[in-house]
Design an enzyme around this catalytic site. Sequence first.
Site, short mmCIF file in Angstrom:
data_model
loop_
_atom_site.label_atom_id
_atom_site.label_comp_id
_atom_site.label_asym_id
_atom_site.label_seq_id
_atom_site.Cartn_x
_atom_site.Cartn_y
_atom_site.Cartn_z
CB CYS A 32 -0.94 0.01 1.12
SG CYS A 32 -0.08 -0.31 2.72
CG HIS A 310 -3.99 0.50 4.80
ND1 HIS A 310 -3.31 -0.28 3.65
CD2 HIS A 310 -5.15 0.93 4.25
CE1 HIS A 310 -4.07 -0.32 2.60
NE2 HIS A 310 -5.08 0.44 2.84
#
Length: 367
Positions: A32, A310
């Site tokens: 990510c 994330h």
Amino acid sequence: MGVAGSKLEKALGDHFPEGERYFGLENFGNTCYCNSVLQALYFCVPFREQLLEYYSSNKHPSEGDENLLTCLADLFSQISSQKKKTGVIAPKRFVQRVRKQNELFRGYMHQDAHEFLNFLLNELVDILEKESHKVTSLPQTSSAEHVANGLNNAQVNGVKKEPLVTLVHKYFQGILTNETRCLRCETVTARDETFLDLSLDIEQNSSITSCLKNFSSTETLNAEDKFFCDKCCSLQEAQKRMKIKKPPHILVIHLKRFKYMEQLGRYKKLSYRVVFPLELKLSNTVEDTDSEYSLFAVVVHVGSGPNHGHYVSLVKSHNHWLFFDDENVEMIDESAVQTFFGSAQEYSSNTDHGYILFYESLSAPKS
């Protein structure tokens, strides 16, 4: 993604921008950090256009010539030439190349998006510079076609010209000037240095404008930190400050959200609320004219600590704001951007904080 894609198309309806593509990127195990930066760079339109131009003149590199630049140009071309308007693309070749090139990104650990952006831009500069040296050492090569690829010929008829300006320099590079004034003889010594992004210290309940002011604030050098003045030929007390001499076309601001805490013996994430405006006036420049910028992308770190979490990105495209979370893409309201400023309280359930900001100058880039 079919459902999400059609949902996005439905949301935009007749306002879907002509020729634009909104594609999510598949995650290859904690990638990510890479996906969020790629989306921000893809929607840096002048940079994207130059890369697509580069791709069209370097379409089929031989196996040995494949590098991060060709893989990035190929990925951007894949996205922009999709028949569908929305969907998901797997940036497999690009991620494989990143892992091959740098062992830091080889495992499946959580990585830092800012470190990745730095690595990528510097790697692109190296590749373009090497290509230019190859070109300039070839006899009777027309330089015009290479300028289109973001390269200026470093030599003309053996006469050295200005330093090479790659497409990365053209859009992302600015110049800082470090001014030191001797408090005894008042002589000012200025030293210039280039930058591709600005890393700013942050404080609770602050703003980008105040962080930039702190970045350029005057610091007094005394006691053990005295400055050696060439005119006085001795160590003297002095005042030092950093100003922006040449603002870049694309201003990338990295908020230093990860701080090493001595007492903890580890890094801690600072969830401080730092307001970043949609329109920014840069006032800490050498010329006292304000440079105006518009926010077009934000890489957001989601999570409470530096070693897990994330990354997602917010992108402005054709006056619409979009939220990219790996494979998923959705429209968001402009007012939602402020939910990523950070938390005014130390412990908050909101852990989605703006980490890297991308601003584009409202004036045309200087070639």
